[in-house]
Design an enzyme around this catalytic site. Structure first.
Site, mmCIF file in Angstrom:
data_model
loop_
_atom_site.group_PDB
_atom_site.id
_atom_site.type_symbol
_atom_site.label_atom_id
_atom_site.label_comp_id
_atom_site.label_asym_id
_atom_site.label_seq_id
_atom_site.Cartn_x
_atom_site.Cartn_y
_atom_site.Cartn_z
ATOM 1 N N CYS A 1 0.836 -1.207 0.000
ATOM 2 C CA CYS A 1 0.000 0.000 0.000
ATOM 3 C C CYS A 1 0.871 1.258 0.000
ATOM 4 O O CYS A 1 1.736 1.422 0.870
ATOM 5 C CB CYS A 1 -0.896 -0.002 1.246
ATOM 6 S SG CYS A 1 -1.917 1.485 1.410
ATOM 7 N N CYS B 1 -0.055 4.228 0.644
ATOM 8 C CA CYS B 1 -0.592 5.267 1.519
ATOM 9 C C CYS B 1 -0.314 4.960 2.985
ATOM 10 O O CYS B 1 -1.087 5.331 3.877
ATOM 11 C CB CYS B 1 -2.097 5.439 1.294
ATOM 12 S SG CYS B 1 -2.510 5.771 -0.423
ATOM 13 N N CYS C 1 -1.722 -5.007 -1.469
ATOM 14 C CA CYS C 1 -3.026 -4.728 -2.064
ATOM 15 C C CYS C 1 -3.567 -5.986 -2.780
ATOM 16 O O CYS C 1 -2.813 -6.607 -3.550
ATOM 17 C CB CYS C 1 -2.889 -3.584 -3.066
ATOM 18 S SG CYS C 1 -4.462 -2.973 -3.723
ATOM 19 N N CYS D 1 -5.353 -5.068 0.653
ATOM 20 C CA CYS D 1 -4.937 -5.233 2.042
ATOM 21 C C CYS D 1 -6.076 -5.864 2.855
ATOM 22 O O CYS D 1 -7.223 -5.961 2.407
ATOM 23 C CB CYS D 1 -4.537 -3.887 2.638
ATOM 24 S SG CYS D 1 -5.896 -2.679 2.707
ATOM 25 N N CYS E 1 -10.615 1.189 1.917
ATOM 26 C CA CYS E 1 -9.410 1.496 1.164
ATOM 27 C C CYS E 1 -9.086 2.967 1.373
ATOM 28 O O CYS E 1 -9.685 3.839 0.727
ATOM 29 C CB CYS E 1 -9.602 1.210 -0.326
ATOM 30 S SG CYS E 1 -8.195 1.703 -1.342
#
Lengths: 145, 184
Positions: A84, A86, A103, A105, A114
Protein backbone atom coordinates in the site's frame (compact mmCIF):
# COMPACT_ATOMS: atom_id res chain seq x y z
CA UNK A 1 16.57 21.93 -15.02
CA UNK A 2 15.27 18.39 -15.58
CA UNK A 3 17.30 15.35 -16.53
CA UNK A 4 15.63 12.20 -17.72
CA UNK A 5 17.49 8.95 -17.25
CA UNK A 6 16.29 5.68 -18.71
CA UNK A 7 17.38 2.46 -17.09
CA UNK A 8 16.24 -1.10 -17.75
CA UNK A 9 13.99 -1.19 -14.72
CA UNK A 10 13.37 2.38 -13.72
CA UNK A 11 12.93 5.75 -15.30
CA UNK A 12 14.27 8.38 -13.01
CA UNK A 13 13.75 12.08 -13.26
CA UNK A 14 16.08 14.46 -11.56
CA UNK A 15 14.70 17.90 -11.12
CA UNK A 16 16.20 20.87 -9.41
CA UNK A 17 14.19 22.86 -6.97
CA UNK A 18 14.91 26.39 -6.02
CA UNK A 19 14.59 27.00 -2.32
CA UNK A 20 12.00 29.65 -1.51
CA UNK A 21 14.63 31.51 0.50
CA UNK A 22 14.57 35.24 0.77
CA UNK A 23 18.32 35.33 1.26
CA UNK A 24 20.49 33.15 -0.93
CA UNK A 25 19.11 30.72 -3.47
CA UNK A 26 19.83 27.06 -3.15
CA UNK A 27 19.13 24.20 -5.49
CA UNK A 28 18.19 20.82 -4.25
CA UNK A 29 18.08 17.85 -6.55
CA UNK A 30 15.21 15.46 -6.05
CA UNK A 31 15.16 12.05 -7.68
CA UNK A 32 11.69 10.87 -8.63
CA UNK A 33 11.53 7.24 -9.68
CA UNK A 34 8.81 6.12 -12.08
CA UNK A 35 7.50 2.55 -12.00
CA UNK A 36 7.93 0.38 -15.08
CA UNK A 37 5.17 0.40 -17.65
CA UNK A 38 4.83 -3.36 -17.28
CA UNK A 39 4.07 -3.10 -13.57
CA UNK A 40 1.69 -0.20 -14.10
CA UNK A 41 -0.20 -2.31 -16.64
CA UNK A 42 -0.32 -5.25 -14.24
CA UNK A 43 -1.68 -3.09 -11.42
CA UNK A 44 -4.10 -1.37 -13.77
CA UNK A 45 -5.61 -4.69 -14.79
CA UNK A 46 -5.62 -5.89 -11.20
CA UNK A 47 -7.44 -2.71 -10.09
CA UNK A 48 -10.12 -3.11 -12.72
CA UNK A 49 -10.65 -6.78 -11.90
CA UNK A 50 -10.74 -6.22 -8.16
CA UNK A 51 -13.12 -3.28 -8.45
CA UNK A 52 -15.54 -5.48 -10.37
CA UNK A 53 -15.12 -8.37 -7.99
CA UNK A 54 -15.60 -6.24 -4.87
CA UNK A 55 -18.40 -4.07 -6.24
CA UNK A 56 -16.36 -0.91 -5.71
CA UNK A 57 -15.67 2.00 -8.00
CA UNK A 58 -12.82 4.27 -8.85
CA UNK A 59 -12.62 7.79 -7.57
CA UNK A 60 -14.56 10.47 -9.43
CA UNK A 61 -11.12 11.96 -10.11
CA UNK A 62 -9.17 9.32 -11.99
CA UNK A 63 -6.00 11.19 -11.10
CA UNK A 64 -6.24 9.73 -7.61
CA UNK A 65 -6.71 6.25 -9.04
CA UNK A 66 -3.75 6.74 -11.34
CA UNK A 67 -1.45 7.90 -8.58
CA UNK A 68 -2.29 4.94 -6.37
CA UNK A 69 -1.90 2.45 -9.23
CA UNK A 70 1.53 3.88 -9.91
CA UNK A 71 2.36 3.64 -6.25
CA UNK A 72 1.41 -0.01 -6.21
CA UNK A 73 3.44 -0.59 -9.36
CA UNK A 74 6.42 1.17 -7.82
CA UNK A 75 6.33 -1.13 -4.80
CA UNK A 76 5.88 -4.14 -7.04
CA UNK A 77 9.05 -3.14 -8.86
CA UNK A 78 11.09 -2.49 -5.76
CA UNK A 79 9.68 -5.03 -3.32
CA UNK A 80 8.09 -7.69 -5.52
CA UNK A 81 4.69 -7.01 -4.00
CA UNK A 82 2.15 -4.15 -4.31
CA UNK A 83 2.51 -2.73 -0.83
CA UNK A 84 0.00 0.00 0.00
CA UNK A 85 1.48 3.37 -1.03
CA UNK A 86 -0.59 5.27 1.52
CA UNK A 87 1.22 4.02 4.58
CA UNK A 88 4.68 4.48 6.02
CA UNK A 89 6.75 1.47 7.03
CA UNK A 90 9.83 0.88 9.15
CA UNK A 91 10.82 -2.09 6.98
CA UNK A 92 9.10 -2.23 3.62
CA UNK A 93 10.60 -5.55 2.63
CA UNK A 94 9.41 -7.19 5.83
CA UNK A 95 5.94 -5.73 5.41
CA UNK A 96 5.73 -6.93 1.83
CA UNK A 97 6.74 -10.38 3.01
CA UNK A 98 4.22 -10.35 5.81
CA UNK A 99 1.39 -9.39 3.47
CA UNK A 100 -1.09 -7.50 5.62
CA UNK A 101 -0.70 -4.31 3.61
CA UNK A 102 -0.23 -5.89 0.21
CA UNK A 103 -3.03 -4.73 -2.06
CA UNK A 104 -5.76 -5.76 -1.61
CA UNK A 105 -4.94 -5.23 2.04
CA UNK A 106 -6.71 -6.95 4.90
CA UNK A 107 -8.95 -3.95 5.76
CA UNK A 108 -10.09 -3.88 2.13
CA UNK A 109 -10.67 -7.59 1.93
CA UNK A 110 -12.55 -7.73 5.22
CA UNK A 111 -14.38 -4.40 5.34
CA UNK A 112 -13.93 -2.78 1.93
CA UNK A 113 -11.92 -0.02 3.57
CA UNK A 114 -9.41 1.50 1.16
CA UNK A 115 -7.89 4.67 2.57
CA UNK A 116 -5.93 5.12 -0.66
CA UNK A 117 -9.27 5.86 -2.30
CA UNK A 118 -8.51 3.30 -4.99
CA UNK A 119 -11.57 1.14 -4.33
CA UNK A 120 -14.60 3.11 -3.18
CA UNK A 121 -17.95 1.73 -2.14
CA UNK A 122 -20.90 3.27 -4.05
CA UNK A 123 -22.06 5.32 -1.07
CA UNK A 124 -18.70 7.04 -0.74
CA UNK A 125 -18.96 10.73 -1.71
CA UNK A 126 -15.87 10.46 -3.88
CA UNK A 127 -16.92 7.29 -5.72
CA UNK A 128 -17.41 7.63 -9.46
CA UNK A 129 -19.37 5.26 -11.64
CA UNK A 130 -16.48 3.56 -13.39
CA UNK A 131 -14.52 0.40 -12.84
CA UNK A 132 -12.33 1.02 -15.85
CA UNK A 133 -9.17 3.05 -16.23
CA UNK A 134 -6.97 3.09 -19.31
CA UNK A 135 -3.20 3.40 -19.55
CA UNK A 136 -3.77 6.64 -21.40
CA UNK A 137 -5.75 8.05 -18.48
CA UNK A 138 -3.00 7.01 -16.10
CA UNK A 139 -0.31 8.60 -18.26
CA UNK A 140 -2.18 11.85 -18.76
CA UNK A 141 -3.16 12.38 -15.17
CA UNK A 142 0.32 11.67 -13.81
CA UNK A 143 2.24 13.44 -16.56
CA UNK A 144 3.10 16.50 -14.46
CA UNK A 145 4.21 14.63 -11.40
CA UNK B 1 -6.23 17.21 -11.46
CA UNK B 2 -9.98 17.70 -11.90
CA UNK B 3 -10.72 17.01 -8.27
CA UNK B 4 -8.93 20.23 -7.39
CA UNK B 5 -12.13 22.04 -8.31
CA UNK B 6 -14.61 19.35 -7.29
CA UNK B 7 -12.96 18.95 -3.90
CA UNK B 8 -13.71 22.57 -3.18
CA UNK B 9 -17.35 22.20 -4.15
CA UNK B 10 -17.72 18.96 -2.24
CA UNK B 11 -16.85 21.06 0.78
CA UNK B 12 -14.65 19.80 3.49
CA UNK B 13 -15.23 16.13 3.97
CA UNK B 14 -13.19 13.73 5.94
CA UNK B 15 -11.63 10.96 3.97
CA UNK B 16 -9.94 8.86 6.59
CA UNK B 17 -9.67 7.68 10.14
CA UNK B 18 -8.61 8.69 13.62
CA UNK B 19 -7.25 11.70 15.43
CA UNK B 20 -4.71 11.33 18.19
CA UNK B 21 -2.58 13.66 20.21
CA UNK B 22 1.00 12.69 20.68
CA UNK B 23 3.20 15.21 22.42
CA UNK B 24 6.81 14.74 21.49
CA UNK B 25 9.56 16.89 22.89
CA UNK B 26 12.54 17.43 20.71
CA UNK B 27 15.88 18.41 22.21
CA UNK B 28 17.46 20.01 19.25
CA UNK B 29 21.19 20.30 18.98
CA UNK B 30 20.73 23.14 16.56
CA UNK B 31 20.26 26.49 18.15
CA UNK B 32 19.34 29.91 17.01
CA UNK B 33 19.92 33.50 17.73
CA UNK B 34 17.25 36.00 16.87
CA UNK B 35 18.57 39.07 15.23
CA UNK B 36 15.31 41.02 15.47
CA UNK B 37 14.86 42.01 19.07
CA UNK B 38 11.08 41.84 19.07
CA UNK B 39 11.30 38.18 18.13
CA UNK B 40 14.26 37.28 20.35
CA UNK B 41 13.82 34.65 22.99
CA UNK B 42 14.05 36.12 26.44
CA UNK B 43 16.92 33.86 27.46
CA UNK B 44 20.15 32.69 25.92
CA UNK B 45 18.92 29.18 25.49
CA UNK B 46 19.32 29.27 21.76
CA UNK B 47 22.75 30.44 20.80
CA UNK B 48 25.16 28.78 18.46
CA UNK B 49 27.73 29.87 15.92
CA UNK B 50 25.61 28.21 13.26
CA UNK B 51 22.65 30.20 14.43
CA UNK B 52 19.44 30.79 12.51
CA UNK B 53 18.17 34.29 11.96
CA UNK B 54 14.67 35.58 12.22
CA UNK B 55 13.59 38.09 9.65
CA UNK B 56 10.23 39.70 9.93
CA UNK B 57 8.22 41.90 7.65
CA UNK B 58 4.96 41.23 9.38
CA UNK B 59 3.01 44.44 9.41
CA UNK B 60 3.62 45.93 5.99
CA UNK B 61 3.94 43.00 3.62
CA UNK B 62 2.09 40.34 5.60
CA UNK B 63 5.16 38.22 4.96
CA UNK B 64 7.24 36.52 7.57
CA UNK B 65 10.28 34.48 6.69
CA UNK B 66 12.13 32.15 8.96
CA UNK B 67 15.56 31.35 7.65
CA UNK B 68 18.24 29.04 8.89
CA UNK B 69 21.92 28.61 8.27
CA UNK B 70 21.05 25.63 6.11
CA UNK B 71 19.80 28.21 3.68
CA UNK B 72 16.15 27.36 3.51
CA UNK B 73 13.28 29.58 4.42
CA UNK B 74 9.74 28.99 5.52
CA UNK B 75 7.51 31.83 4.48
CA UNK B 76 3.98 32.28 5.71
CA UNK B 77 1.41 32.42 2.99
CA UNK B 78 2.78 29.36 1.24
CA UNK B 79 3.74 25.74 1.85
CA UNK B 80 7.46 25.09 2.24
CA UNK B 81 9.04 21.74 1.42
CA UNK B 82 11.37 20.58 4.19
CA UNK B 83 13.64 17.60 4.71
CA UNK B 84 15.31 15.88 7.63
CA UNK B 85 17.96 18.61 7.85
CA UNK B 86 15.82 21.70 7.54
CA UNK B 87 12.72 20.77 9.51
CA UNK B 88 13.82 21.25 13.10
CA UNK B 89 15.80 24.47 12.48
CA UNK B 90 12.69 25.98 10.96
CA UNK B 91 10.53 24.77 13.82
CA UNK B 92 13.02 26.09 16.34
CA UNK B 93 13.03 29.45 14.64
CA UNK B 94 9.24 29.68 14.59
CA UNK B 95 9.02 31.06 18.10
CA UNK B 96 5.40 31.28 19.22
CA UNK B 97 4.03 30.54 15.79
CA UNK B 98 2.09 27.39 15.11
CA UNK B 99 3.77 25.05 12.64
CA UNK B 100 1.83 22.51 10.57
CA UNK B 101 3.60 19.67 8.79
CA UNK B 102 2.07 17.62 5.97
CA UNK B 103 3.79 14.23 5.86
CA UNK B 104 3.14 12.75 2.45
CA UNK B 105 4.50 10.20 0.00
CA UNK B 106 5.03 10.40 -3.74
CA UNK B 107 2.30 7.98 -4.79
CA UNK B 108 -0.37 8.60 -2.17
CA UNK B 109 -3.71 9.49 -3.76
CA UNK B 110 -5.38 11.25 -0.82
CA UNK B 111 -2.22 13.35 -0.42
CA UNK B 112 -2.76 14.73 -3.90
CA UNK B 113 -6.38 15.53 -3.10
CA UNK B 114 -5.66 17.50 0.03
CA UNK B 115 -2.54 19.27 -1.27
CA UNK B 116 -4.35 22.19 -2.95
CA UNK B 117 -6.61 22.66 0.06
CA UNK B 118 -3.53 22.65 2.30
CA UNK B 119 -2.07 25.33 0.05
CA UNK B 120 -5.24 27.40 0.49
CA UNK B 121 -4.95 27.06 4.25
CA UNK B 122 -1.43 28.44 4.10
CA UNK B 123 -2.77 31.51 2.32
CA UNK B 124 -5.60 31.91 4.77
CA UNK B 125 -3.63 31.58 8.02
CA UNK B 126 -0.73 34.01 7.73
CA UNK B 127 0.20 33.50 11.38
CA UNK B 128 0.85 29.78 10.87
CA UNK B 129 3.82 28.16 9.16
CA UNK B 130 2.87 25.40 6.72
CA UNK B 131 5.47 22.78 5.85
CA UNK B 132 5.46 19.53 3.91
CA UNK B 133 7.76 16.53 4.11
CA UNK B 134 8.18 13.82 1.50
CA UNK B 135 8.45 10.66 3.61
CA UNK B 136 10.90 8.97 1.28
CA UNK B 137 13.99 6.95 2.08
CA UNK B 138 16.11 10.04 2.53
CA UNK B 139 13.81 11.54 5.17
CA UNK B 140 13.08 8.26 6.90
CA UNK B 141 14.95 9.18 10.11
CA UNK B 142 12.78 12.25 10.58
CA UNK B 143 9.59 10.39 9.66
CA UNK B 144 10.46 7.75 12.23
CA UNK B 145 11.27 10.37 14.86
CA UNK B 146 7.96 12.13 14.35
CA UNK B 147 6.02 8.90 13.98
CA UNK B 148 3.84 8.07 11.02
CA UNK B 149 1.85 5.11 9.80
CA UNK B 150 -1.07 6.48 7.81
CA UNK B 151 -0.24 8.75 4.90
CA UNK B 152 -0.90 11.62 4.90
CA UNK B 153 -0.37 12.53 8.53
CA UNK B 154 -0.39 16.11 9.73
CA UNK B 155 1.62 17.16 12.74
CA UNK B 156 0.90 20.43 14.47
CA UNK B 157 3.75 21.88 16.51
CA UNK B 158 4.06 24.73 18.93
CA UNK B 159 7.11 25.72 20.94
CA UNK B 160 9.14 22.91 19.34
CA UNK B 161 6.70 20.19 20.37
CA UNK B 162 4.14 18.13 18.47
CA UNK B 163 0.87 19.03 20.15
CA UNK B 164 -1.64 17.53 17.74
CA UNK B 165 -1.74 14.92 15.00
CA UNK B 166 -4.25 14.25 12.26
CA UNK B 167 -4.01 10.89 10.50
CA UNK B 168 -5.48 10.74 7.02
CA UNK B 169 -6.68 13.40 4.62
CA UNK B 170 -9.28 14.76 7.02
CA UNK B 171 -9.53 18.40 6.11
CA UNK B 172 -12.19 19.43 8.62
CA UNK B 173 -10.27 17.86 11.48
CA UNK B 174 -7.08 19.56 10.30
CA UNK B 175 -8.73 22.98 10.24
CA UNK B 176 -10.24 22.46 13.68
CA UNK B 177 -6.89 21.38 15.08
CA UNK B 178 -5.10 24.39 13.60
CA UNK B 179 -7.71 26.74 15.04
CA UNK B 180 -7.37 25.16 18.45
CA UNK B 181 -3.60 25.33 18.56
CA UNK B 182 -3.14 28.79 17.08
CA UNK B 183 -5.55 30.32 19.57
CA UNK B 184 -4.09 28.49 22.55
Amino acid sequence: MTLQLQAPSFAATISSLASPSLTRSTRRFVIRVEPTEKSVEIMRKFSEQYARKSGTYFCVDKGVTSVVIKGLADHKDSLGAPLCPCRHYDDKQAEAGQGFWNCPCVPMRERKECHCMLFLTPENDFAGKEQIITMEEIRESTANM
Amino acid sequence: MALLQSAATLSHRSICCSTTSSPITHSSSSSLTASASNWAPSNNKYRNKNAAQLVGFVRRNKSFAVSSSLDTAATVGQVTEVDKDTFWPIVNAAGDKTVVLDMYTQWCGPCKIIAPKYQELSQKYDDVIFLKLDCNQENKPLAKELGIRVVPTFKILKHDKVVKEITGAKFDDLVAAIETVRTS
